[in-house]
Write a protein that holds these residues in place. Sequence first.
Motif, mmCIF file in Angstrom:
data_model
loop_
_atom_site.group_PDB
_atom_site.id
_atom_site.type_symbol
_atom_site.label_atom_id
_atom_site.label_comp_id
_atom_site.label_asym_id
_atom_site.label_seq_id
_atom_site.Cartn_x
_atom_site.Cartn_y
_atom_site.Cartn_z
ATOM 1 N N ALA A 11 0.823 -1.199 0.000
ATOM 2 C CA ALA A 11 0.000 0.000 0.000
ATOM 3 C C ALA A 11 0.861 1.254 0.000
ATOM 4 O O ALA A 11 0.537 2.261 -0.618
ATOM 5 C CB ALA A 11 -0.925 -0.010 1.212
ATOM 6 N N SER A 12 1.992 1.203 0.697
ATOM 7 C CA SER A 12 2.877 2.358 0.751
ATOM 8 C C SER A 12 3.771 2.453 -0.479
ATOM 9 O O SER A 12 4.426 3.459 -0.703
ATOM 10 C CB SER A 12 3.758 2.279 2.009
ATOM 11 O OG SER A 12 4.634 1.164 1.919
ATOM 12 N N GLY A 13 3.826 1.379 -1.261
ATOM 13 C CA GLY A 13 4.628 1.385 -2.476
ATOM 14 C C GLY A 13 6.014 0.816 -2.308
ATOM 15 O O GLY A 13 6.732 0.656 -3.288
ATOM 16 N N GLU A 200 2.933 -7.247 -15.212
ATOM 17 C CA GLU A 200 1.515 -7.357 -14.861
ATOM 18 C C GLU A 200 1.314 -7.764 -13.402
ATOM 19 O O GLU A 200 0.221 -7.579 -12.861
ATOM 20 C CB GLU A 200 0.805 -8.343 -15.785
ATOM 21 C CG GLU A 200 0.396 -7.738 -17.112
ATOM 22 C CD GLU A 200 -0.634 -8.577 -17.844
ATOM 23 O OE1 GLU A 200 -1.505 -9.150 -17.185
ATOM 24 O OE2 GLU A 200 -0.562 -8.642 -19.075
ATOM 25 N N ARG A 201 2.337 -8.322 -12.774
ATOM 26 C CA ARG A 201 2.209 -8.607 -11.347
ATOM 27 C C ARG A 201 1.959 -7.325 -10.570
ATOM 28 O O ARG A 201 1.315 -7.342 -9.523
ATOM 29 C CB ARG A 201 3.482 -9.278 -10.830
ATOM 30 C CG ARG A 201 3.810 -10.588 -11.504
ATOM 31 C CD ARG A 201 5.149 -11.100 -11.032
ATOM 32 N NE ARG A 201 5.051 -11.734 -9.731
ATOM 33 C CZ ARG A 201 6.021 -11.740 -8.818
ATOM 34 N NH1 ARG A 201 7.148 -11.092 -9.064
ATOM 35 N NH2 ARG A 201 5.871 -12.366 -7.679
ATOM 36 N N LEU A 202 2.439 -6.199 -11.098
ATOM 37 C CA LEU A 202 2.237 -4.897 -10.459
ATOM 38 C C LEU A 202 1.091 -4.134 -11.108
ATOM 39 O O LEU A 202 0.251 -3.578 -10.413
ATOM 40 C CB LEU A 202 3.524 -4.069 -10.544
ATOM 41 C CG LEU A 202 3.469 -2.643 -9.983
ATOM 42 C CD1 LEU A 202 3.081 -2.650 -8.507
ATOM 43 C CD2 LEU A 202 4.805 -1.945 -10.175
ATOM 44 N N ASP A 210 -2.170 -7.446 -3.484
ATOM 45 C CA ASP A 210 -0.999 -7.018 -4.251
ATOM 46 C C ASP A 210 -1.196 -5.666 -4.921
ATOM 47 O O ASP A 210 -0.284 -5.167 -5.587
ATOM 48 C CB ASP A 210 -0.660 -8.056 -5.334
ATOM 49 C CG ASP A 210 -0.027 -9.313 -4.761
ATOM 50 O OD1 ASP A 210 0.540 -9.219 -3.653
ATOM 51 O OD2 ASP A 210 -0.108 -10.371 -5.406
ATOM 52 N N ARG A 211 -2.356 -5.079 -4.766
ATOM 53 C CA ARG A 211 -2.652 -3.817 -5.438
ATOM 54 C C ARG A 211 -2.010 -2.657 -4.682
ATOM 55 O O ARG A 211 -2.035 -2.605 -3.460
ATOM 56 C CB ARG A 211 -4.169 -3.614 -5.537
ATOM 57 C CG ARG A 211 -4.593 -2.519 -6.508
ATOM 58 C CD ARG A 211 -6.103 -2.530 -6.671
ATOM 59 N NE ARG A 211 -6.545 -3.741 -7.333
ATOM 60 C CZ ARG A 211 -6.576 -3.910 -8.646
ATOM 61 N NH1 ARG A 211 -6.179 -2.929 -9.443
ATOM 62 N NH2 ARG A 211 -6.994 -5.036 -9.173
ATOM 63 N N VAL A 212 -1.441 -1.713 -5.422
ATOM 64 C CA VAL A 212 -0.789 -0.549 -4.830
ATOM 65 C C VAL A 212 -1.511 0.713 -5.282
ATOM 66 O O VAL A 212 -2.354 0.689 -6.178
ATOM 67 C CB VAL A 212 0.705 -0.482 -5.233
ATOM 68 C CG1 VAL A 212 1.445 -1.720 -4.791
ATOM 69 C CG2 VAL A 212 0.850 -0.289 -6.736
ATOM 70 N N SER A 213 -1.165 1.826 -4.656
ATOM 71 C CA SER A 213 -1.754 3.102 -5.057
ATOM 72 C C SER A 213 -1.297 3.476 -6.464
ATOM 73 O O SER A 213 -0.294 2.958 -6.966
ATOM 74 C CB SER A 213 -1.350 4.195 -4.074
ATOM 75 O OG SER A 213 0.051 4.440 -4.172
#
Length: 414
Positions: A11-13, A200-202, A210-213
């Motif tokens: 979440a924080s990257g 695509e993993r990111l 696994d989702r990020v901002s």
Amino acid sequence: MAQQVESSRLASGSGAVPLALGGMLGIGAFVGPAPAAAAAGAWFPLGLLIALLAATCSASATAHQSAAYRGPGAAYACVRGRMGLLAARVGASAYVAGHIAAMAAIARVLGDFFLPASAPLVASVAILLVVLSATAGLRIRGAAAWIWLALTAAVLALVVVTCFAIEPVPPLPTGVGPADSAVGITGAAGVLFFAFLGFERLTAPSEERDRVSRAALKRGVVISFVALTAVLAVVTAALVHQLGWSRLALSPTPIRDVLTAAAASEIAPLVSVGAAVALLPVLLAALESARSTALALVQDGDLPRGLGRRSGFGTPYLLDVGAGVAAVAVALLVEPVTAMAFAACSLLVHYAFANAGARLLLADVGGWPMRGACLGMGLSVVLAMSMPISAMLATLVVVLIGPLVTGGVSRRWR
């Protein structure tokens, strides 16, 4: 608690870079320079830049698709919703087949490094171990991903330093080696595109944890792509310094062969073991990617529902085993560079459809994301058409048989 720490990092990257780069920094760097040099010779740098551009467009497209279509197989869902069932099945078939071939190629290279005399057997064992690990819920994230990236960087750095520290061998006689022609630029770019697979993993994670901002996603993709491009450029420069374009083009395992040529064979076992260990997470990442779109096909009924059955760890173990068995068969029958070429060609076909779907998705938005999707679609088609004839024919078989099989399973044709 560990899952909460992992989620907070993403979440924080802080976990974005290893999530993307951990799936990319593999045989593209260890093997990719040789077939790319054979295709383009000294035009290699331009091929690398074209591959980077194609990957950037595809990463942008899949990121927008994932934002609109959550869950596994975002590109498949987008293409199905915007372009229809047939296009979605063609793209998904190419994607799954491409990642199975990628698993085989990665495993064979791992076997070539660890035990060259029994590379197919080692590859089969490696795939089996990765499938068992994935079924048991293994996820290489956070600190573990950084450690494996550091190991890969250390192996490549040792090779680069050795190449530049030792006087290069004499060049091959005139007339032997690559064509050294601009005609092979797109062929080299197609091979090098394989090195970027894993983004695509990111950009389109199948699991919400696994989702990020959005900001972390952009930062992670930029850092990962710049780092990978720099690694490919530096490693290739070191190999060319020591071997020249001709010897590099002829080498099936350039990282190991360059040490022998440089009279540094005493460190070859260390480099080989380090490279083999470093490739294990990349193999796991390829399996995770194949699983994502295969799960979307199962959920839509295009593959048997039973394949989605979960293990006690929450993983679709039948899908993992099926992909592993197919990868073992390819690893036993096909040489790694050939498997890599087929994987790149199949995945370029997939990204042609993915970019086309993203272009329709972004039609109302306009601007650079939509234009980037158009460019990505065109580049994917051009690069796929520049791959070896054998890879194109194998890909054609996949895109013909895949929709027939999925249509027969679901008994839906429109």
